[in-house]
Write an enzyme that holds these catalytic residues in place. Structure first.
Site, PDB file in Angstrom:
ATOM      1  N   HIS A   1       0.841  -1.203   0.000  1.00 38.10           N
ATOM      2  CA  HIS A   1       0.000   0.000   0.000  1.00 38.10           C
ATOM      3  C   HIS A   1       0.880   1.259   0.000  1.00 38.10           C
ATOM      4  CE1 HIS A   1      -2.924  -2.691   2.399  1.00 38.10           C
ATOM      5  NE2 HIS A   1      -3.501  -2.498   1.237  1.00 38.10           N
TER       6      HIS A   1
ATOM      7  N   SER B   1      -2.711  -7.826   3.195  1.00 37.23           N
ATOM      8  CA  SER B   1      -2.951  -7.593   4.621  1.00 37.23           C
ATOM      9  C   SER B   1      -3.333  -8.904   5.304  1.00 37.23           C
ATOM     10  CB  SER B   1      -4.079  -6.576   4.817  1.00 37.23           C
ATOM     11  OG  SER B   1      -3.705  -5.337   4.302  1.00 37.23           O
TER      12      SER B   1
ATOM     13  N   LYS C   1     -17.503  -6.307   8.513  1.00 36.26           N
ATOM     14  CA  LYS C   1     -16.261  -7.050   8.734  1.00 36.26           C
ATOM     15  C   LYS C   1     -15.778  -6.845  10.161  1.00 36.26           C
ATOM     16  CE  LYS C   1     -14.010  -7.211   4.205  1.00 36.26           C
ATOM     17  NZ  LYS C   1     -12.849  -6.706   3.465  1.00 36.26           N
TER      18      LYS C   1
ATOM     19  N   ARG D   1      -2.021  -6.112  -8.128  1.00 34.76           N
ATOM     20  CA  ARG D   1      -0.879  -6.997  -7.889  1.00 34.76           C
ATOM     21  C   ARG D   1      -0.733  -8.015  -9.001  1.00 34.76           C
ATOM     22  NH1 ARG D   1      -2.851  -8.403  -1.977  1.00 34.76           N
ATOM     23  NH2 ARG D   1      -4.678  -8.498  -3.290  1.00 34.76           N
TER      24      ARG D   1
HETATM   25  O1  PNS Z   1      -8.656  -2.766   0.570  1.00 34.99           O
HETATM   26  P1  PNS Z   1      -9.894  -3.349  -0.034  1.00 34.99           P
HETATM   27  O2  PNS Z   1     -10.701  -4.080   1.003  1.00 34.99           O
HETATM   28  O3  PNS Z   1      -9.608  -4.190  -1.253  1.00 34.99           O
HETATM   29  O4  PNS Z   1     -10.781  -2.077  -0.532  1.00 34.99           O
HETATM   30  C1  PNS Z   1     -12.056  -2.270  -1.120  1.00 34.99           C
HETATM   31  C2  PNS Z   1     -12.806  -0.922  -1.228  1.00 34.99           C
HETATM   32  C3  PNS Z   1     -12.830  -0.218   0.118  1.00 34.99           C
HETATM   33  C4  PNS Z   1     -12.135  -0.027  -2.232  1.00 34.99           C
HETATM   34  C5  PNS Z   1     -14.255  -1.224  -1.723  1.00 34.99           C
HETATM   35  O5  PNS Z   1     -14.789  -2.293  -1.000  1.00 34.99           O
HETATM   36  C6  PNS Z   1     -15.200  -0.038  -1.577  1.00 34.99           C
HETATM   37  O6  PNS Z   1     -15.028   0.973  -2.209  1.00 34.99           O
HETATM   38  N1  PNS Z   1     -16.194  -0.205  -0.695  1.00 34.99           N
HETATM   39  C7  PNS Z   1     -17.175   0.829  -0.391  1.00 34.99           C
HETATM   40  C8  PNS Z   1     -18.566   0.414  -0.858  1.00 34.99           C
HETATM   41  C9  PNS Z   1     -18.673   0.634  -2.362  1.00 34.99           C
HETATM   42  O7  PNS Z   1     -18.633   1.755  -2.831  1.00 34.99           O
HETATM   43  N2  PNS Z   1     -18.768  -0.465  -3.118  1.00 34.99           N
HETATM   44  C10 PNS Z   1     -18.759  -0.383  -4.574  1.00 34.99           C
HETATM   45  C11 PNS Z   1     -20.072  -0.741  -5.172  1.00 34.99           C
HETATM   46  S1  PNS Z   1     -20.001  -2.376  -5.742  1.00 34.99           S
END
Ligand code: PNS
Length: 163
Positions: A17, A129, A41, A90
């Site tokens: 990150h 993570s 979560k 990645r």
């Molecule tokens: O680090 P991560 O868990 O891969 O990040 C995922 C993240 C936070 C970018 C994604 O889950 C997100 O934007 N969640 C907020 C809810 C949302 O907007 N979802 C998209 C519609 S499907």
């Protein structure tokens, strides 16, 4: 002024990150790293802890701000007048999920939120993570995955020590 958001769980932030944060901070005038407050979560670190950790880890990057958000990313981005989300890729295994997320966000925001991908530096391509947490849980060495102060906080959570 070009601003972007780098959203994520960051539970915990890894060198992968931080590599994306550093590189994105060199592309944009302001980069807002925003921690998702996901009530579904059970994270290792609370949102407040993750924000604090990210602030410490990015303290030498003056154009990086750390924030948190709940709900949809498009709503948060609209509130903050942000139009670009940065995400790290990645491997091909990330691609399908990231593509779906990017396309969904673009569609839902009616084109107002686009996504820019940076490919993770090869030395961090294996990092996640969840693997960092698993290694630390079993007392393995995570020194090459996260900054030392983060490693200490993770070991403390699990009450484990580096083997
Ligand atoms: O680090 P991560 O868990 O891969 O990040 C995922 C993240 C936070 C970018 C994604 O889950 C997100 O934007 N969640 C907020 C809810 C949302 O907007 N979802 C998209 C519609 S499907």
């Amino acid at each position: 002024m070009k601003r972007a958001v780098y959203p994520g769980s960051f539970d915990p932030v890894t060198y992968g990150h931080l590599d994306i944060i550093k590189r994105a901070s060199e592309i944009f005038d302001v980069l807002i790293v925003s921690v998702l407050n996901n009530k579904d979560k059970t994270p290792l670190f609370s949102v407040e802890e993750r924000v604090k950790i990210l602030r410490e880890a990015t303290k030498d990057m003056p154009n990086v701000e750390v924030d948190s958000f709940s709900g949809l990313l498009i709503n948060y981005a609209a509130q903050k007048d942000l139009h670009i989300a940065v995400r790290g890729l990645r491997a091909i295994t990330d691609f399908e999920y990231e593509l779906q997320l990017a396309q969904m966000n673009r569609k839902l925001s009616e084109g107002r939120l686009d996504t820019m991908f940076l490919t993770t530096s090869l030395e961090y391509a294996y990092l996640s993570s969840s693997s960092v947490k698993e290694i630390a849980y079993f007392g393995g060495d995570i020194g090459q995955c996260v900054p030392d102060f983060v490693a200490d906080l993770i070991y403390k959570k699990f009450n484990t020590n580096q083997s």
